[in-house]
Scaffold this motif. Structure first.
Motif, PDB file in Angstrom:
ATOM      1  N   SER A   1       0.961 -16.060  -9.141  1.00 14.96           N
ATOM      2  CA  SER A   1      -0.261 -15.419  -9.618  1.00 14.96           C
ATOM      3  C   SER A   1      -0.003 -14.742 -10.959  1.00 14.96           C
ATOM      4  CB  SER A   1      -0.719 -14.363  -8.603  1.00 14.96           C
ATOM      5  OG  SER A   1      -1.850 -13.661  -9.077  1.00 14.96           O
TER       6      SER A   1
ATOM      7  N   GLY B   1      -2.190 -10.986  -9.450  1.00 17.68           N
ATOM      8  CA  GLY B   1      -1.935 -10.405  -8.137  1.00 17.68           C
ATOM      9  C   GLY B   1      -3.088 -10.545  -7.157  1.00 17.68           C
ATOM     10  N   VAL B   2      -4.158 -11.186  -7.608  1.00 16.90           N
ATOM     11  CA  VAL B   2      -5.357 -11.335  -6.767  1.00 16.90           C
ATOM     12  C   VAL B   2      -5.619 -12.810  -6.446  1.00 16.90           C
ATOM     13  CG1 VAL B   2      -7.843 -10.901  -6.592  1.00 16.90           C
ATOM     14  CG2 VAL B   2      -6.362  -9.241  -7.765  1.00 16.90           C
TER      15      VAL B   2
ATOM     16  N   TRP C   1      -4.171 -16.551  -6.270  1.00 18.71           N
ATOM     17  CA  TRP C   1      -2.853 -17.172  -6.109  1.00 18.71           C
ATOM     18  C   TRP C   1      -2.947 -18.686  -6.029  1.00 18.71           C
ATOM     19  CZ3 TRP C   1       1.642 -14.188  -5.893  1.00 18.71           C
ATOM     20  CH2 TRP C   1       1.443 -12.800  -5.828  1.00 18.71           C
TER      21      TRP C   1
ATOM     22  N   PRO D   1      -1.403  -9.922   0.120  1.00 15.53           N
ATOM     23  CA  PRO D   1      -2.251 -10.333  -1.003  1.00 15.53           C
ATOM     24  C   PRO D   1      -2.955 -11.682  -0.801  1.00 15.53           C
ATOM     25  CG  PRO D   1      -0.206  -9.412  -1.838  1.00 15.53           C
ATOM     26  CD  PRO D   1      -0.047  -9.515  -0.348  1.00 15.53           C
TER      27      PRO D   1
ATOM     28  N   PRO E   1      -6.944 -10.915   0.979  1.00 19.17           N
ATOM     29  CA  PRO E   1      -7.706  -9.732   0.563  1.00 19.17           C
ATOM     30  C   PRO E   1      -9.051  -9.703   1.299  1.00 19.17           C
ATOM     31  CG  PRO E   1      -7.860 -11.432  -1.108  1.00 19.17           C
ATOM     32  CD  PRO E   1      -6.974 -11.987  -0.027  1.00 19.17           C
TER      33      PRO E   1
ATOM     34  N   GLY F   1      -6.982 -15.243  -0.644  1.00 17.64           N
ATOM     35  CA  GLY F   1      -6.464 -15.046  -1.991  1.00 17.64           C
ATOM     36  C   GLY F   1      -5.944 -16.348  -2.589  1.00 17.64           C
TER      37      GLY F   1
END
Length: 308
Positions: free
Chosen positions: A48, A51-52, A54, A72, A75, A83
């Motif tokens: 990623s 970080g949100v 992927w 992660p 989410p 994610g």
């Protein structure tokens, strides 16, 4: 933020570690707690830039456990959510594709990136993708294998993906098992356009072909095939009649082995992934592990984080 985050979901080869039916020194020792080692699920990473969102590389049979172990990827933005924005398949092997069946729920199609050869195998010899049509379905994006064409993925900002064909065998069930084609297996150079940092990822690597050193040269992190320590590992244990290189895995030790190759790139972070349950490097106090450490080579483990 503003960097590439690589998370190792699984670092083992097919079967994981310990393997369900194996009582080699490693598997038996891990079960009994008599060796210094850690269990590993089957090989997969996710990458990623924010970080949100992927990109999942390979969907191992252990994917549900891997998602649970890495929040992660789940989410809580909606009643149904993930994610995982896209899935890239490196090959069509069982240990890299079966997890697609575990990700069948929901109505949103999976964004699936794979080569034409992998797509063929997964719609003929092992028609996983046809099965998925009855569930979530997939949007297939063909990965080019000319080694020159890069692509980007929606929602995965700042990352560019450059695939490269690797010599390796198609899976045993493949209609062209004994007739290799470019695209049966690929490696991937992933570049963060903002930071110019690069990862080269190839969990299956049979030989160091001429087009690979320039990619290794560019990489800040080289994450490659760590399956076997010796070329005859499986034969020596009476577990197989073929050598490591015959089944598409360059061993670590010996002439032309991965250690010798990786020594040429002193500035890169070097990590072995896709480690077979028989490999002595899984034992943290083994002489083989010490040799890797002396050469600045790390052994991937489930949950390992690398930020470039």
């Amino acid at each position: 933020q503003g960097s590439m985050h690589i998370h190792v979901l699984g670092a083992g080869a097919g079967g994981g570690f310990p393997q369900w039916n194996c009582n080699c020194q490693n598997c038996d020792g891990l079960r009994k707690g008599t060796i210094k080692a850690t269990k590993r699920t089957q090989s997969s990473i996710c990458v990623s830039s924010d970080g949100v969102h992927w990109v999942l590389f390979n969907t191992s049979p252990d994917v549900l456990q891997q998602i649970q172990d890495f929040p992660p990827l789940q989410p809580g933005r909606a009643i149904r959510d993930s994610g995982i924005s896209a899935i890239i398949l490196i090959d069509a092997q069982i240990d890299h594709t079966t997890g697609l069946l575990m990700l069948r729920e929901g109505t949103q199609k999976r964004e699936l990136y794979c080569t034409d050869m992998v797509y063929q195998d997964l719609t003929t010899g092992n028609p996983l993708l046809k099965i998925l049509d009855h569930y979530c379905g997939i949007n297939h994006h063909e990965i080019p294998t000319d080694g020159k064409t890069s692509f980007e993925i929606p929602k995965i900002e700042n990352l560019t993906f450059t695939p490269v064909a690797l010599k390796s065998a198609a899976p045993p069930y493949s209609p062209h098992r004994n007739n290799p084609h470019p695209g049966d297996t690929i490696g991937m150079l992933i570049e963060d356009k903002k930071t110019q940092k690069r990862l080269f990822y190839a969990p299956g690597l049979g030989e160091i072909e001429p087009h690979l050193p320039p990619l290794f040269e560019k990489a800040d992190c080289i994450m490659v095939d760590g399956t076997f320590w010796t070329n005859t590992e499986m034969m020596d244990m009476g577990l197989m009649t073929k050598k490591a290189r015959d089944i598409g895995h360059n061993p670590q030790s010996g002439e032309g082995g991965m250690i010798e190759v990786l020594d040429r790139y002193p500035n890169a972070k070097k990590v072995l992934i896709h480690i077979n349950n028989t490999n002595p490097i899984l034992r943290e106090d083994s002489k083989e592990r010490q040799i890797l450490t002396d050469h600045g080579i790390e052994v991937a483990y489930d949950g390992m984080d690398i930020v470039l």
